[in-house]
Scaffold this motif. Sequence first.
Motif, short mmCIF file in Angstrom:
data_model
loop_
_atom_site.label_atom_id
_atom_site.label_comp_id
_atom_site.label_asym_id
_atom_site.label_seq_id
_atom_site.Cartn_x
_atom_site.Cartn_y
_atom_site.Cartn_z
N THR B 203 8.24 30.15 31.87
CA THR B 203 8.67 29.25 32.94
C THR B 203 10.10 29.62 33.32
O THR B 203 10.52 30.74 33.05
CB THR B 203 8.48 27.78 32.51
N GLY B 204 10.82 28.73 33.94
CA GLY B 204 12.09 29.12 34.55
C GLY B 204 13.33 28.86 33.72
O GLY B 204 14.37 28.54 34.28
N VAL B 205 13.25 29.00 32.40
CA VAL B 205 14.45 28.79 31.58
C VAL B 205 15.42 29.96 31.77
O VAL B 205 16.60 29.77 32.02
CB VAL B 205 14.10 28.64 30.09
N PHE B 206 14.89 31.16 31.65
CA PHE B 206 15.71 32.35 31.85
C PHE B 206 15.28 33.01 33.16
O PHE B 206 14.14 33.45 33.27
CB PHE B 206 15.53 33.34 30.70
N THR B 207 16.16 33.02 34.13
CA THR B 207 15.81 33.68 35.39
C THR B 207 16.87 34.72 35.72
O THR B 207 17.98 34.70 35.18
CB THR B 207 15.67 32.67 36.55
N ASP B 208 16.49 35.63 36.60
CA ASP B 208 17.32 36.78 36.96
C ASP B 208 18.51 36.31 37.80
O ASP B 208 18.35 35.91 38.95
CB ASP B 208 16.42 37.76 37.75
N ALA B 209 19.70 36.37 37.20
CA ALA B 209 20.88 35.83 37.88
C ALA B 209 21.27 36.68 39.09
O ALA B 209 21.86 36.17 40.04
CB ALA B 209 22.06 35.74 36.90
N VAL B 210 20.95 37.97 39.05
CA VAL B 210 21.30 38.84 40.18
C VAL B 210 20.36 38.55 41.35
O VAL B 210 20.79 38.40 42.50
CB VAL B 210 21.22 40.32 39.74
N PHE B 211 19.08 38.43 41.04
CA PHE B 211 18.07 38.09 42.05
C PHE B 211 18.42 36.73 42.69
O PHE B 211 18.29 36.52 43.89
CB PHE B 211 16.71 38.04 41.35
N ARG B 212 18.88 35.84 41.86
CA ARG B 212 19.21 34.48 42.28
C ARG B 212 20.29 34.45 43.36
O ARG B 212 20.30 33.56 44.20
CB ARG B 212 19.69 33.75 41.02
N GLN B 213 21.20 35.44 43.29
CA GLN B 213 22.28 35.48 44.29
C GLN B 213 21.74 35.78 45.69
O GLN B 213 22.39 35.48 46.69
CB GLN B 213 23.28 36.58 43.95
N HIS B 214 20.60 36.43 45.73
CA HIS B 214 20.03 36.80 47.03
C HIS B 214 18.53 36.65 46.88
O HIS B 214 17.79 37.62 46.82
CB HIS B 214 20.42 38.25 47.36
#
Lengths: 427, 769
Positions: B203-214
Amino acid sequence: MEAILTRHLDQDNPQNLAAYQATGGYRSLNTAFDLKPEKIIETVEAANLRGRGGAGFSCGMKWRLRGADAPSPRYLVCNLDESEPGTFKDRYLLYGAPHAIIESVIVSAFALQAERAFIFVRGEYAKGGHRLIQAIREAETAGLLGRNLGGSGFDLHIDVHLSGGRYICGEETAQINAIEGKRPNPRPKIPRPSTHGLWGQPTTTNNVETLVNVPHILMNGAEWFRRLGINGGCGTKLFCISGKVKHPGVFELPCGTPARELIYKHAGGLDNDERTLLGFLPGGASTPFLLPQHLDVPMDFDPVAEAGSRLGTGSLIILDDTTCPIETVLNLTRFFARESCGFCTPCRDGLPYLVQILNAIATGNGSADDLALLDELCSTIATQSFCAFAPGAVMPLVSSLKDFHEHYEQHIITQRCPFDASRKEAV
Amino acid sequence: MDTFLIDGQSVTFEPGENILQAALEADIQIPHFCYHAALGSLGACRLCAVEINPKDSDKNARVVMACLEPAQKGLEVSLSAAAAQQVRRHVIELLMINHPHDCPICDEGGECHLQEMTVACGPSYRRYRGNKRTFPNQDLGPLIHHEMNRCITCYRCTRFYQDYALGNDLGAMRLRNEVYFGRFQDGPLENPFAGNLVEICPTGVFTDAVFRQHFARTWDLKTAPSICPHCSVGCNTLPGARDGTLRRVRNRAHQELNRWFICDRGRYGHQYSEHNTRPLSPRVSGINTDYRSALAAAARKIQAAAERTGGIGSVREDLEGNVMLRSLLNDLKGIFTAFNDPELEAATLTAVSRMQELDNTPHLAALEQIDAALITGDLTVHAPMIDLALRQAWRNGAKLAMLHSSVAPLTQFASTAATVAPREIHDMLTQLYRQISRQPETNDAVTQTIKTIAATLSQARQPLMAGVVETSTAQDIIALAELAKAFEPAAQLIYVLPGPNAYGAALLSAAGDTVSLLKAVERGEVQTLIVAGSDPFSEPRSGARWRVARQKINTLIVLDCIATATAEAADILIPVAAWPERSGTFVNYEGRAQGFSTVFHRPEYLPSTADIISEISRLLENQLCDAASMLQDSFPGFQAPTPGTPGVQISAQHLPIRNNELMQTEPYSSDNGWQAALTSWLGDEPLAGFSPALTELAPPDTALINPESAARASLKSGSSVRLWNSVYSVETCVQINPSVANETIAIPRSMLVRLGIGHGDSLNLEQLV
């Protein structure tokens, strides 16, 4: 009755090595060393010594099933992580007779041919743990531990592991993880700890009270031990009695002593003579309730099981008719929800769910569907959890739904606790 | 093969498999959370409940966990039984008690395993009336975003992080329904494979922080099979792009290479393609222009120079680009090389020839099965996924022996590790060889380390020799290969090559061409130099020579997708497509050719290197055929592998086995002073160097010296020093590090470049007061 478990007990000034030996301590070592290990196991099995930690499994059979050909190194773990609510018997042994524990571990390790033993002590028993360590040092200095102990050719090293302190550490496989320095989550039971325990090696875990019987069995024989019990029970047992009684405490009594005698004779009866008995938990917090009609059930493993409960640790918690059974169950369930290790879903998230529902009922906010919901949730929690913790945790609750059904209904219909209206909480 | 039944459907299984494994392999979806093919069964989530029908009709059916129940012949399993469905529904209900209903704003939405399982099994409505538990989140650094409230406590993260990747700064803390997966305190995750948490978390505990920026929703992403361009392993990836920009890179399973995981460089290095310095418009003499003019200008300069044209291909340029450039230079009769540095060329060619000769270079899945290895250098940085495979071998009991000059994180799992100065590695390997072949010379003082390593390798069923080309000389490589040959046929041999297509580049190179080209440039014999996807100016050892020699070049033509020092200095700069923006072929360290597809197009027109050279050639009127035919010429019978397939072993003539004559440059100076060693970190790679999320994690530039050598030179941690060689100097400060060899100064690549020296070269040190 001959006291064996409490023979050397002194809570304030436990015997040192010399005093313990002067009163007959460590004599079982010579008896043991003269016997073949298999012979000792045979005797213990014949004595029908059953596990005092709660499960009641035959100690001799457990030892025999590990097998004499188990690969080395072999480990013995003495479980002194007594954390069950209402249970305080092992503490008496730890604080009162550390040398009796050491003697028991030595002869048991010899029977199992284990070269290393761990005594896993509940964290809150730190002072007792230190007494035990001190006693081990005494025994080591006297040559009763270590290489070729007592000139027997047998080597044994005992480590005391003081627990970080959680209920789950008392579970056999979680305890193994804890000793290994890991997070104390239970392990799968296959492969079994008896073949793949500590560091993957054969490991036998026994409750301390179970082991303390062993030297006496060796010195006096299986038949003698069996005859110590009454009503079909074998040996003696440390019974803990707490709750609404005059004299709560620990009592060494024959296995099979009826509950009525324990409560009304030894514990002095209900603390207020005008009250009547509502019910009792016979074996610690994780056992189903027994009711007044069960007072004549002999407190031994099989009769208690036939009555629908478990002897567990032999720790009776007494409720009188001023005690709200729902509040009691809420209290216990809250304890277990708090102590869940958090490994498997039914236990980790199911117990707090039960607490939430029980709390609503107890505080006058229950709804008509809640009893069915409790029942439904318990069916999954009790059968689908990873270890034995959650099935035990819901036992008092499940039995209370049946035994105290009217109390539940009363709470829900009147929207308040009939025992204490002040418990009403605004939603 | 034996079979059992799931709801009447026959399922085959291997001995030892459990019901869940066998079902998933047969594509029967039994709901599950904590089970993962790489991590095995745990039995924590309790979602994979199935009912087993009793063999005797008088017994009751029982509900079991499919992940813990061994598959048995003739077993009748029911997924649809009401009792099993009820357990699964309860488990989902319990897991959703605390899970926030934030799917619409959750990064995982659309590719969330919990979402899928809830839809598949769960109650649609909530019965729980209490409050939800809430957690604070941690700052886990620039790569991973942490959102603990979403956690369903499946333990996949810690089992991957601690048990599989052998990291130790992420763990399970606390208990009950408050188990917290995080670090002891805020801070970037230290393990080089931490990014996989993003994929392994259901699930969404650890998500891609770089992807998250864009961010973009997964269903809006354009994807196509690609190959990671950040080292020579050739992991299979799945880049995702939207609106003409690359948003993220994920793992794409390859049964023999990266099965479930990729390293953090592979996952986050892609930011180079979105870097604000990226050249996107052709430039002639510093002025932006269009492709037509730039290519016309380039063609004119090449025509004018004719055979006085030189060409440098690249270890990070695809096979097509390299082969086209080489063909162009052949037509012009100019010199082509795929390398910037003569020593690196010698080392790479030697490594490839030796791997061809021994013909026993394992893929990653096979590496996990080895039982002993001798490793020289730092695999963690130069080939992270080889490091991860060896961590699995270590978990299976393999003994790892390591010789290293500088920091090498894999040493924490080594049974024997020795720090050896760069120039002494060869001697160590030679002594080892003598010890193993039982011909120690009488004057050899055989150290305990050598004896231990020799014993470890000799007792192994399948010893592996692994070396890193970038920090080895050709002689070191020969010595390691000879050691492997001493164990033939059991021994396996790996050299980590200096780029994603270094193997392909080596096949297209002739020994000695790099030094010939460099010398020709220095002598002013090259008028026009074409550099494709390479950065000779930033080469540690020869960069300084290239920078000086550049004055002699009339026209420097650079084709690249990043703003390298060489590109900045170009007279004609022709931007090319980045890897996800074009298709092509890389040949990995095994010689496995793998194709990659065009994932997306940027709004700007960006052709591939091969396209540009083809166009220049057309302008020169010496028609080169297309890249595919040119590849056919170089590798008869070669069919470019289709992207998404496992790839093919490239069929090429074996490179000649050479010994010492490969050393074309001057030998090391023989003084006994300090030696320089390269110390790298995960983002130390030309493309990843343009990824801000990774460079943010770069360690400070210092000179690492071991405690004994530092004490002898009266240096302390923090001492200011000047490092110098005959021409250049840099000032820096000292950091004491026991992972560095004696009399060795381990410095980052940037410092080597400024000093104009390479790994193993001599270096002087002067303490500044």
